[in-house]
Design an enzyme around this catalytic site. Structure first.
Site, short mmCIF file in Angstrom:
data_model
loop_
_atom_site.label_atom_id
_atom_site.label_comp_id
_atom_site.label_asym_id
_atom_site.label_seq_id
_atom_site.Cartn_x
_atom_site.Cartn_y
_atom_site.Cartn_z
N ARG A 16 0.86 -1.19 0.00
CA ARG A 16 0.00 0.00 0.00
C ARG A 16 0.90 1.25 0.00
O ARG A 16 2.13 1.14 0.06
CB ARG A 16 -0.93 -0.01 1.21
CG ARG A 16 -0.19 0.17 2.51
CD ARG A 16 -1.12 0.09 3.71
NE ARG A 16 -0.49 0.69 4.87
CZ ARG A 16 -0.96 0.64 6.11
NH1 ARG A 16 -2.08 -0.01 6.35
NH2 ARG A 16 -0.34 1.23 7.09
N ASP A 37 5.72 -7.58 1.70
CA ASP A 37 5.07 -6.84 2.79
C ASP A 37 4.59 -7.88 3.80
O ASP A 37 4.74 -9.09 3.58
CB ASP A 37 3.87 -6.05 2.22
CG ASP A 37 3.51 -4.82 3.06
OD1 ASP A 37 3.10 -5.01 4.23
OD2 ASP A 37 3.65 -3.68 2.57
N TYR A 155 10.80 7.92 15.64
CA TYR A 155 10.74 7.96 14.17
C TYR A 155 11.86 8.86 13.64
O TYR A 155 12.59 8.48 12.70
CB TYR A 155 9.37 8.48 13.74
CG TYR A 155 9.15 8.50 12.25
CD1 TYR A 155 8.87 7.34 11.54
CD2 TYR A 155 9.21 9.70 11.53
CE1 TYR A 155 8.66 7.36 10.16
CE2 TYR A 155 9.00 9.73 10.16
CZ TYR A 155 8.73 8.56 9.47
OH TYR A 155 8.53 8.59 8.12
N LYS A 159 14.93 7.68 11.19
CA LYS A 159 15.12 8.20 9.83
C LYS A 159 16.45 8.95 9.69
O LYS A 159 17.06 8.92 8.62
CB LYS A 159 13.94 9.09 9.44
CG LYS A 159 12.62 8.31 9.31
CD LYS A 159 12.68 7.23 8.24
CE LYS A 159 11.34 6.55 7.99
NZ LYS A 159 11.38 5.51 6.95
N THR A 190 -1.06 8.90 2.72
CA THR A 190 -1.03 7.43 2.59
C THR A 190 -1.77 6.83 3.79
O THR A 190 -2.11 7.56 4.73
CB THR A 190 0.42 6.89 2.62
OG1 THR A 190 0.94 7.10 3.94
CG2 THR A 190 1.32 7.56 1.60
N THR A 193 -0.35 8.13 7.15
CA THR A 193 -0.64 9.47 7.66
C THR A 193 -2.13 9.77 7.76
O THR A 193 -2.54 10.60 8.57
CB THR A 193 0.00 10.54 6.74
OG1 THR A 193 -0.37 10.26 5.39
CG2 THR A 193 1.50 10.56 6.87
P1 NAD Z 1 2.17 2.91 4.58
O1 NAD Z 1 1.85 2.54 5.98
O2 NAD Z 1 1.07 3.23 3.64
O3 NAD Z 1 3.07 1.77 3.89
C1 NAD Z 1 4.13 1.19 4.60
C2 NAD Z 1 4.13 -0.30 4.28
O4 NAD Z 1 5.17 -0.92 5.04
C3 NAD Z 1 2.81 -0.98 4.67
O5 NAD Z 1 2.30 -1.71 3.59
C4 NAD Z 1 3.21 -1.86 5.83
O6 NAD Z 1 2.45 -3.06 5.94
C5 NAD Z 1 4.67 -2.15 5.49
N1 NAD Z 1 5.39 -2.67 6.65
C6 NAD Z 1 5.30 -2.28 7.95
N2 NAD Z 1 6.05 -3.10 8.73
C7 NAD Z 1 6.63 -3.99 7.89
C8 NAD Z 1 7.52 -5.07 8.08
N3 NAD Z 1 7.96 -5.43 9.32
N4 NAD Z 1 7.93 -5.77 7.01
C9 NAD Z 1 7.47 -5.45 5.76
N5 NAD Z 1 6.62 -4.45 5.51
C10 NAD Z 1 6.21 -3.73 6.57
O7 NAD Z 1 3.21 4.12 4.68
P2 NAD Z 1 3.83 5.11 3.57
O8 NAD Z 1 3.42 6.46 3.94
O9 NAD Z 1 3.64 4.58 2.22
O10 NAD Z 1 5.36 4.99 4.00
C11 NAD Z 1 6.35 4.35 3.22
C12 NAD Z 1 7.70 4.81 3.72
O11 NAD Z 1 7.80 6.22 3.55
C13 NAD Z 1 7.95 4.56 5.20
O12 NAD Z 1 9.31 4.18 5.38
C14 NAD Z 1 7.68 5.91 5.83
O13 NAD Z 1 8.35 6.08 7.05
C15 NAD Z 1 8.21 6.82 4.77
N6 NAD Z 1 7.68 8.20 4.80
C16 NAD Z 1 6.35 8.43 4.74
C17 NAD Z 1 5.89 9.74 4.78
C18 NAD Z 1 4.44 10.08 4.69
O14 NAD Z 1 4.07 11.25 4.95
N7 NAD Z 1 3.55 9.16 4.33
C19 NAD Z 1 6.80 10.79 4.89
C20 NAD Z 1 8.16 10.50 4.94
C21 NAD Z 1 8.60 9.19 4.90
#
Ligand code: NAD
Length: 251
Positions: A16, A37, A155, A159, A190, A193
């Protein structure tokens, strides 16, 4: 011609959000995509969507904190497609707690998924890339890997560590033809958030206000940057932490 024609890529957290956008875009750009995932039903749905539009993709169960899962993910990709050119370490979680409220369990969980998971993924992909003579890795940091954000200390720590790990690995493997970069997204809408925007009053407006472009980002905007960093078009780029953040850290 696709940007990633002929490439084989492995993406973590692809069921996702940004990871699913990356799996979709990579397949559209001509890559053969293995993505993993812990959300297997959602992952298989994304796999079916990619197949429907003629893309090549394989969903696998991959818990990034488990060494055995990474060994098997790399083996699966190589046995199915013959090689592995690209690793995208995207899986991650967040938690909104300050230092005094963070429990040992919170801390260990965040560091294990967001940091250990990135190192483990790189370790097994790099062993494969060294045999092949090169490759490209893109880790997912965050603007929270470059500047602090209040109320999410574990977090932010995870990061910042991903940004450091990216630079360290870039130096270690530059002579071996392996490029290692990180993408640093701003706030992206996403499933990670959206619950925060839905439950914390005023949070979405505050988040929007922090971005000079005046809006949140979309998952496909991160996928575009990751695809470029992964591609041969970025052949002279390594050790870079690329912001895709609507100007968030420019202020
Ligand atoms: P999301 O929650 O939609 O997707 C993250 C995915 O990681 C999920 O499908 C979840 O099941 C998977 N996941 C969690 N634990 C896991 C594990 N142990 N093994 C395998 N998969 C696992 O989040 P997103 O917003 O798409 O985030 C993706 C990346 O981007 C993350 O690293 C997040 O920290 C980073 N990020 C997100 C944002 C934001 O605003 N959404 C901003 C900066 C960085």
């Amino acid at each position: 011609m696709g940007l990633l024609d002929g490439k084989v890529a492995l993406i973590s957290g692809g069921a996702r959000g940004q990871g699913a956008a990356e799996a979709n875009l990579f397949a559209r750009e001509g890559a053969k995509v293995v993505f993993g995932d812990v959300l297997d039903d959602q992952g298989k749905q994304v796999e079916a969507e990619i197949h429907e539009v003629g893309g090549e993709a394989l969903y696998i169960h991959l818990d990034v904190t488990r060494e055995a899962d990474w060994v098997s993910a790399v083996e699966t990709a190589v046995s199915r497609y013959g090689k592995l050119d690209i690793l995208v370490n995207n899986a991650g979680i967040t938690i909104r707690k300050n230092v005094e409220d963070t429990t040992e369990e919170d801390w260990d969980r965040i560091i294990s998924i967001n940091l250990k998971g990135v190192w483990l993924g790189m370790k097994y992909q790099i062993i494969q890339m060294l045999e092949q003579g090169g490759g490209a890795i893109v880790n997912t940091a965050s603007v929270a890997g470059l500047v602090a954000i209040r109320g999410t200390c574990a977090y932010v720590a995870s990061k910042h560590a991903v940004a450091g790990l990216t630079k360290a690995a870039a130096l270690e493997y530059a002579q071996s033809g392996i490029r290692v970069n990180a993408v640093c997204p701003g706030y992206i809408r996403t499933p990670l958030t959206q619950p925060l925007f839905d439950t914390m009053e005023g949070f979405e407006d505050q988040a929007v206000a922090r971005h000079p472009l005046g809006r949140l980002g979309e998952p496909h905007e991160i996928a575009e940057a990751v695809a470029w960093l992964s591609s041969d078009a970025a052949s002279f780029v390594t050790g870079h932490t690329m912001t895709v953040d609507g100007g968030y850290v420019a202020q």
